[in-house]
Structure formats: C-alpha cells, structure tokens
Design an enzyme around this catalytic site. Sequence first.
Site, PDB file in Angstrom:
ATOM      1  N   GLU A  26      -0.948  16.814   7.256  1.00  0.00           N
ATOM      2  CA  GLU A  26       0.333  17.535   7.165  1.00  0.00           C
ATOM      3  C   GLU A  26       1.148  17.264   8.430  1.00  0.00           C
ATOM      4  O   GLU A  26       0.621  17.338   9.535  1.00  0.00           O
ATOM      5  CB  GLU A  26       0.072  19.037   6.978  1.00  0.00           C
ATOM      6  CG  GLU A  26       1.261  19.948   7.200  1.00  0.00           C
ATOM      7  CD  GLU A  26       2.476  19.643   6.329  1.00  0.00           C
ATOM      8  OE1 GLU A  26       2.307  19.435   5.117  1.00  0.00           O
ATOM      9  OE2 GLU A  26       3.597  19.595   6.884  1.00  0.00           O
ATOM     10  N   ARG A  99       6.193  32.163  -2.676  1.00  0.00           N
ATOM     11  CA  ARG A  99       5.607  30.821  -2.517  1.00  0.00           C
ATOM     12  C   ARG A  99       4.628  30.768  -1.341  1.00  0.00           C
ATOM     13  O   ARG A  99       3.646  30.042  -1.401  1.00  0.00           O
ATOM     14  CB  ARG A  99       6.643  29.708  -2.464  1.00  0.00           C
ATOM     15  CG  ARG A  99       7.718  29.842  -1.431  1.00  0.00           C
ATOM     16  CD  ARG A  99       8.648  28.634  -1.442  1.00  0.00           C
ATOM     17  NE  ARG A  99       9.475  28.558  -2.618  1.00  0.00           N
ATOM     18  CZ  ARG A  99       9.705  27.421  -3.302  1.00  0.00           C
ATOM     19  NH1 ARG A  99       9.171  26.301  -2.930  1.00  0.00           N
ATOM     20  NH2 ARG A  99      10.485  27.426  -4.346  1.00  0.00           N
ATOM     21  N   TYR A 206      13.874  38.794  -9.353  1.00  0.00           N
ATOM     22  CA  TYR A 206      12.604  39.294  -9.892  1.00  0.00           C
ATOM     23  C   TYR A 206      11.767  39.863  -8.746  1.00  0.00           C
ATOM     24  O   TYR A 206      12.040  39.607  -7.567  1.00  0.00           O
ATOM     25  CB  TYR A 206      11.837  38.199 -10.657  1.00  0.00           C
ATOM     26  CG  TYR A 206      11.634  36.876  -9.953  1.00  0.00           C
ATOM     27  CD1 TYR A 206      10.609  36.683  -9.037  1.00  0.00           C
ATOM     28  CD2 TYR A 206      12.459  35.797 -10.251  1.00  0.00           C
ATOM     29  CE1 TYR A 206      10.413  35.451  -8.421  1.00  0.00           C
ATOM     30  CE2 TYR A 206      12.276  34.560  -9.645  1.00  0.00           C
ATOM     31  CZ  TYR A 206      11.248  34.394  -8.731  1.00  0.00           C
ATOM     32  OH  TYR A 206      11.060  33.173  -8.126  1.00  0.00           O
ATOM     33  N   ASP A 283       6.785  16.564  -5.687  1.00  0.00           N
ATOM     34  CA  ASP A 283       8.191  16.210  -5.463  1.00  0.00           C
ATOM     35  C   ASP A 283       8.361  14.772  -4.979  1.00  0.00           C
ATOM     36  O   ASP A 283       9.430  14.176  -5.174  1.00  0.00           O
ATOM     37  CB  ASP A 283       8.828  17.159  -4.437  1.00  0.00           C
ATOM     38  CG  ASP A 283       9.441  18.392  -5.090  1.00  0.00           C
ATOM     39  OD1 ASP A 283       9.173  18.637  -6.284  1.00  0.00           O
ATOM     40  OD2 ASP A 283      10.181  19.129  -4.397  1.00  0.00           O
TER      41      ASP A 283
END
Length: 413
Positions: A26, A99, A206, A283
């Site tokens: 990462e 998320r 939401y 993605d």
Amino acid sequence: MVGGGIGGLSAAFALSRLGLKVRVLERAKEFGEVGAGLQIAPNCTRILDDYGLLEEAKSRGVVPDRMVMRDAVDGEELTALDLRDLEREYGFPYMVIHRSDLHALLLEACRDAGVELCTEQGVVAYGQDADKATVTTESGTVHEAAVVIAADGLHSVARTLLVDDEPVSSAYVAYRGTVAVAEVDRPIDLSEVVVYVGPRCHFVHYGLRGGALLNQVAVFQSPKALAGQEDWGTPDELDAAFAGTTDIVRQSLPHMWRDKWWRMYDRDPIDTWVQGRIALLGDAAHPPLQYMAQGAIMAIEDGWVLAEHAKRLRGPDGGIDWAATLSAYEAVRPEHCRRVLTTAREWGELWHLDGFERVQRNALLRARDIDDYSFTDWIYGPTALFPEDEPPMFEPVPLSSADRITDEPVHMT
Ligand code: FAD
C-alpha cells in the site's frame, strides 16, 4: 497485491483462504479509507457471507427496509424497492456501511489470515519473466511473486501496461457528510435509503453504524467544469445547484462537509485486464460513476472470482495454474463490469433530467411494478464465474398478440 483499498484487501483475503502467501503493498502511510457510506447489494453480501464476514458487517452497518427514489424538486415518491422482499428474492440482504468500517473489517480479516500488510510501498514499475512478476517501489525495493494483482485505483500505474487512456470527467462533483443522528434537526426515517433525483443534481441519505450516523451525499453538475475552469465544484456551486430543490434537501446542505469535494471520473471500459502474470482488479480495471453503487462491490466480486478460479485450478501439489486462472478471470469479469460502467452513465443521465424529460421519467418510474426484479437480476443475482453464467441484462417481456408490432400499415381515420 498492489493497493490496500477495499478491492485489494478483499482479494488478498480471498486468496489467503486458499493457503496462499499474500503480500499487500500500500502506498499510503497507513491503511484506511476516506469518504463515508457504501451501499452493499445482495451480489456482494452473498460474498461477505461466503467469507464469514457478513454478520459482523451487518452489525457495523444498517440493514434498511426500503430504498426510495424521490423527485428532488417536489419531494414526491417516484418508485421504491422493498429491501426485505429483495432479500427474500436474492437470498442475501441489501445493507449500508461506513466505508472505513468495511475496510477495517477486511483489514482485520487479512491480519487474522496471515496476509503480509506493508505500507509506504508506492509501486512505480512492473516487470515479469517466464517464472515470476516483479514490482519496484518508490524507494527502489523490488518485490517478486508468481502473480501481481494491481488494485491501485482510478489512477492505476499498472493500467498503463494495458491501455493508454485517461480518466473521463463527468463534470459532476460529490459532497459528502456524516452527522450524528442526534444532531439532525428534521424528521428522518433510517429504515430507508433515499435518493432525490433532480435537474443536474441528486441527493442521497441513509443511516450508518446501527443508525447512530446519517450519511449524506450531494452530487451536481458543475457549470465551472463545463466552462473549462480549473477551480470547479466549489461550495457556491453546491448551493446554487440545489437552490430549486425541496426543503428537506436544502435543509441538509449545511450538514455536508464543505471543505472537500470529490470530482466524479470514470474510464471507458476495457476488455484486457491481464498481461502475463499481472492483472488489474477493482477501480484500476473498471472505475465507474457511482450511480449504480457497484464500484466497491465489483472490486469485491473480482477478488472472489479470481480466488474461485485459483481454487478450481490448483494441482494435486497445491500449485496453481496462474495462466489458466487469470485467463478464466479475464473471460468473465470485463464484460460484466463493462455493463455496469455503461449502465451507470445512462442511469446518471436519467436521474438528472430536466423539463419535459423529467416529467416523462417520473411518469415511467411511477408506473413501475415494484415487485418486478427483471431489471435487477443481472446485477443482484449470483456473481458469474463463467461467461455463460452471466444473466441477461433483463428478461424481455413477451408481448401479447394484441401488442405485437406487425408490418401492417397503420390507418388513420
Ligand atoms: P481504491 O479505493 O482507489 O484503492 C486503491 C488503493 O491503492 C488505495 O489504498 C491507494 O492508496 C493504493 N494505491 C494507489 N496507487 C498505488 C501505488 N502506485 N502503489 C501502491 N498502492 C497504491 N461503491 C459501491 O460498491 N457502493 C456504493 O454505494 C458506492 N458509493 C460511492 C459513492 C461515491 C461518491 C464514490 C466516489 C464512489 C462510490 N463507490 C461505491 C465506488 C467505490 O468507492 C470504489 O469503486 C471502490 O472504493 C474502489 O476500490 P479499489 O480498492 O478498487 O480502489
């Protein structure tokens, strides 16, 4: 694995379940996610269940009862999905989750599974020969592996090995914001995921974290982007874009984070995701516009499909036929994701209609049979492992003989 977002971590976990040694590289200093809520549809909760993570994900999120689409100008309900019925239809729930909560869950699962998690490893170059693939990081460290899966997001370095393309600007921008429900100064029903669709704008809200937080997303077309100005998407544009919307939407805007915004880009679909021992995922392969709420889901599906093929193509000695695995992955995933990307663009156009087209859209949506799942099977049904398992976009409704179009001329009297 290059990239420790939701795509990279979920794929790393899926592969580690096969007993494989997986290392995640990462670029950032720490693993984490920016942004707010994610909608997770049954095609993904099915996979989380397979991973043994669904119950924990549900406990960190919210399982709403309804998804409602309203007109942003007059607030009227246009159509809805009964999410409890949807769960009965597809066997798995529709849930919403922060998320960072989903990312943390995947990170914990990777740690427990023994995945090697490395930060500050920005990958700048890729290489390969007959036996191995290599990546080189910014600091010059070289890592090697049997395969490299690149889940390095919209601005993927690995993608440049396969295609010379650029992100496509939609000229739309998203503002996000989470607010403690206790601080919300208007009536709010957290059993619903609500989207207000309006001329060149939409607004979504939401609940998150068991209903303690309200997630809000405001998206609009930026006039400055259309005019080619550099500083597009600023808060003055946000306020102007929503000036003609219903009270409840306008009253929500002060609760958005106004100091940061996300310009919305996707890329044109591509069919080639694999070059030898290097493959794209998430993605990096298929960044969508967010209107189908399937970007993270597609990334999670990619990892599941990849691991299922690796499992199927493992020899008696435990070795995996990676060429066959990557080829099976590439045979099925790009077509599905192409459909999602192109449908997302169209779906966004429909949401943002104005004038007479808006009136026509509203009439069509109001007439929709809310028990009709023929348009959602291809997306919420089980993730296909082979191209022949991929459901059609929707089942064509057989016309009755009275409706059938004939060659006979129409007589006007
Ligand atoms: P990313 O999240 O971009 O992760 C890439 C990772 O790779 C990052 O950690 C990055 O630091 C790292 N990286 C990048 N370059 C390198 C490098 N060179 N070397 C090493 N590491 C690198 N999806 C849904 O499913 N449901 C939704 O409801 C939904 N709502 C959305 C709402 C909005 C407003 C937006 C913008 C998106 C939404 N999405 C949704 C889409 C979803 O957020 C993305 O599709 C998903 O997060 C992509 O995950 P990823 O892991 O492939 O890429």
